[in-house]
Design an enzyme around this catalytic site. Structure first.
Site, short mmCIF file in Angstrom:
data_model
loop_
_atom_site.label_atom_id
_atom_site.label_comp_id
_atom_site.label_asym_id
_atom_site.label_seq_id
_atom_site.Cartn_x
_atom_site.Cartn_y
_atom_site.Cartn_z
N ASP A 66 -0.35 -0.10 -4.49
CA ASP A 66 -1.80 0.14 -4.44
C ASP A 66 -2.05 1.43 -3.68
O ASP A 66 -1.69 1.55 -2.51
CB ASP A 66 -2.45 -1.05 -3.71
N HIS B 164 -9.71 -9.02 -7.18
CA HIS B 164 -9.47 -8.43 -5.87
C HIS B 164 -9.92 -9.43 -4.80
O HIS B 164 -10.98 -10.03 -4.92
CB HIS B 164 -10.28 -7.15 -5.72
N GLU C 284 -2.12 0.10 -8.58
CA GLU C 284 -3.53 -0.25 -8.41
C GLU C 284 -4.31 0.92 -7.84
O GLU C 284 -3.83 1.62 -6.95
CB GLU C 284 -3.60 -1.46 -7.46
N GLU D 219 -11.65 -3.20 -7.93
CA GLU D 219 -12.31 -3.61 -6.70
C GLU D 219 -13.48 -2.69 -6.37
O GLU D 219 -14.41 -3.09 -5.67
CB GLU D 219 -11.33 -3.70 -5.52
N LYS E 82 0.85 -1.18 0.00
CA LYS E 82 0.00 0.00 0.00
C LYS E 82 0.89 1.24 0.00
O LYS E 82 1.91 1.28 0.72
CB LYS E 82 -0.88 0.00 1.25
N ASP F 165 -14.41 -7.81 -8.40
CA ASP F 165 -14.64 -8.04 -6.97
C ASP F 165 -15.95 -8.84 -6.81
O ASP F 165 -16.99 -8.46 -7.35
CB ASP F 165 -14.74 -6.70 -6.25
#
Lengths: 450, 450
Positions: free
Chosen positions: A252, A355, A278, A305, A224, A328
């Site tokens: 992400d 996801h 992402e 997602e 992240k 998702d």
């Protein structure tokens, strides 16, 4: 005649915010939650047990009750219906729910009423798998091309994919199905891990978890990013140091950037040899993703997602906005809409990397990726499904990952049933865990007040 | 210090489906409904009356209760807050609500939680207008460019419109404001009527209502289409016969077509000299609208009543997908997001013709169009706001239309207060109207059962 006799809806929440599991640049205090739908019948599964269906959607805490209200309204329309009629027309059941015009107004096909639709239809698909005595990936993969297209929602897609094209695409994959199923059973479906890279983890914890991921055989790791560029550089460096030059590193940003900011930030991290960025910006911004992709290539762009329905995926593909399609299973309208997106992605040649994480998403995405491999795209080249190692203990048929691959589920259904004790303990606010925590908070408040 | 002391949320539903008011190709049985938010304070308005704020969002029946649950959660975060602090930072209040990460997950910024946000922030804006003793259009038009940009949500828009561009755009309109306000007061803001063209009306009723619209001075009329092409031709012919060659005729398909089907259908109706086709396909399909617009020109493309947030409008404008921008005051995140879209539309030179009708939308859109005219686009050329003549009797300060123009509201606030008796009668399911109807239904069922 066998009938759907009842439905229960549970608002289940796990206190993941206490350990910073799931923390990212947009979501700092997620309590991973599920709206959990159980359909009951008056008949038995092939193994003699009472036939039930279990489905869920995933949220991150507050507002799970809002989705539960919507799910109840949608699910109650199924109660009293003839089971064979429902299971014989899963496309029709989906279309009936999605085209209730008064509920549709609240989306349409997005947000709360689409999350709740996912939970309800996931339960219906679980019921269908259990009734057939097959895991859902296999139930779908065994369908003829016409049957599979009949369950898919192709509305609004015909400018990108016609029914005839979809059938032709599926027919091309008919031959190799058996060999691909054998391959899945031998080696599983490749996955990557996000468990190492939550933003709330310390650098030491990041280093240790990256090493553990390497030791467990993962070839892809995701971090992240998006709060502090300098710290992102430090974190990417730690990950790259541990995983070496050959394994893949993804990042992400969970939607925190505007378009130009995304481009600058990603370019500043390019030296770490990133496979994809992402969710660089708003999940609604098809044209923004296209601009970012053009600017940051060869770093790929991944999103999905929060891609709220098939029409968004159609456009991401038409606009050349994504390199990886992250469907998702809690946000799209269950397998009816997911199959449509898998067909679109196959036509456009874009790999689907679902996801997962959350609650129960890993359990479901393994079915999606296996269906894609066996019957739709026919390949797992360039594809990895997400895997996050938490909350699996609450499921009766948890996903199993071995050598960085999902092992094909064999139990009938969609792997979406939770242990009754987990539901009882974590129901909000009346489950044992939350009652106790509330009591603790009251004591703490009294103590603080002297 | 003055404080926001409480909130009430009412689920109000009107039985419009009984008369086919509001019927179109997608929505055949709409019961026009509102989630109605009332904020109370412990202080008084400039006129000495207790200071309150009233806001709403519009739905079409079932599911209104789902939005009400969400609105309650969002509105309750305002209770207990310092009134001056809230009214002094309306941008910050909006951003606080929209960035609650757990609630955000349920959209983000779309569907139920965004409809409910609109209802809550509409109440806050009404409160702000009443506190200042000004109608909301005037409160906003009197702001400096910096103040107006500060309330606008520009997140995710900077690739299309920067803060600096927005301020410069507003500064260019500073000079003519007084003259434009005078013009509004003299002649009102032009509107068109949809009251004639609901799909459930008979041909005779259509003809009669078109004639009434002509008699009332309307220069624009809109018909619902999309169920039966041959009947659409008959209806367009009736309308054109009555309104003659010079008045404008628009059609509205309410999202029923796929892209190619939309193109064929609209081309088949082109002989009736149409000004726009509204909602030809999925409201999410930016690229689809762009393709339709290219194919059906010079017929214009209009959409926006289901445009779920500013990021969608940004893309409709960037892609050259629309000729008319139909913002909705119940679907966008109140004036904070609407001002952002008005700024975008002004930059791209696309006229804003707000969607109205429903419950209370006409009351709100007059403020939006007047703000646009006075302070943002500076013109009403090529612009008409929608007007539908029903349910105004439930409002304490109903919109007034004279000679096909909205008369500028002068009462403080956002014109969003309903009569307490209307709320009491139509609250669902406990209001007098619904209790009585339920009793009637029980009697009918007993009679039928013999």
């Amino acid at each position: 005649m066998p009938t759907i006799t009842g439905v229960t809806i549970d608002d289940v929440r796990f206190p993941t915010s206490l350990s910073a599991d799931g923390s990212d640049a947009m979501n700092k205090d997620a309590d991973y939650s599920a709206v959990y739908v159980t359909l009951t019948t008056d008949t038995a599964a092939p193994d003699g047990s009472p036939l039930t269906g279990h489905g869920l959607t995933f949220t991150i805490g507050r507002g799970n009750d809002i989705v539960a209200v919507a799910a109840r309204q949608q699910a109650e329309t199924l109660v009293g219906r003839d089971l064979e009629e429902v299971l014989g027309d899963l496309g029709g059941v989906y279309r009936g729910l999605v085209s209730d015009s008064q509920i549709r107004w609240l989306g349409p096909e997005k947000g709360v009423v689409h999350l709740s639709l996912a939970a309800v239809m996931n339960a219906v698909w679980d019921l269908a798998g259990r009734h057939a005595g097959k895991p859902v990936w296999r139930l779908l993969a065994d369908m003829t091309p016409e049957q599979l297209v009949d369950v898919a929602d192709l509305r609004y897609l015909s400018d990108a994919l016609t029914r005839e094209e979809a059938i032709a695409l599926l027919e091309r994959q008919q031959d190799g199905k058996a060999a691909r199923i054998a391959e899945l059973e031998a080696t599983g479906y490749p996955c990557y891990t996000t468990s190492a890279g939550w933003l709330g983890y310390s650098d030491e914890k990041l280093r240790r978890l990256c090493q553990e991921a390497v030791d467990e055989g993962y070839s892809h790791i995701k971090l992240k990013v998006g709060v502090d560029l300098e710290h992102d550089k430090v974190r990417c460096q730690i990950a790259r140091d541990v995983i070496g030059p050959d394994r893949k590193l993804m990042i992400d940003a969970n939607q925190v950037w505007d378009v130009d900011q995304a481009i600058e930030w990603v370019q500043a991290l390019a030296e770490f040899d990133l496979t994809w960025i992402e969710e660089p910006t708003s999940p609604d911004d098809v044209l923004g993703h296209a601009a970012i992709r053009k600017a940051v290539a060869p770093i790929g762009v991944a999103t999905g997602e929060h891609g709220h329905n098939r029409v968004m995926f159609k456009q991401f593909l038409q606009a050349g906005a994504i390199d990886y399609c992250q469907v998702d299973t809690g946000r799209l309208g269950s397998l009816n809409e997911i199959v449509a997106v898998l067909l679109l992605a196959a036509k456009f040649g874009v790999p689907v990397c679902p996801h997962a994480g959350g609650v129960g998403l890993c359990e479901m995405v393994q079915h999606v990726s296996m269906l894609d491999f066996v019957a739709i795209s026919g390949t797992h080249e360039g594809r990895v499904a997400e895997y996050v190692d938490h909350l699996h203990e609450h499921f009766t048929d948890p996903c199993i990952v071995k050598d960085a691959g999902y092992v094909p589920p064999t139990a009938p259904g969609y792997s979406t049933q939770m242990h009754p004790s987990s539901v009882a303990d974590y129901r909000f606010p009346e489950g044992a865990y939350w009652r106790e925590r509330h009591a603790d908070a009251v004591v703490a408040a009294r103590t603080a007040a002297g």
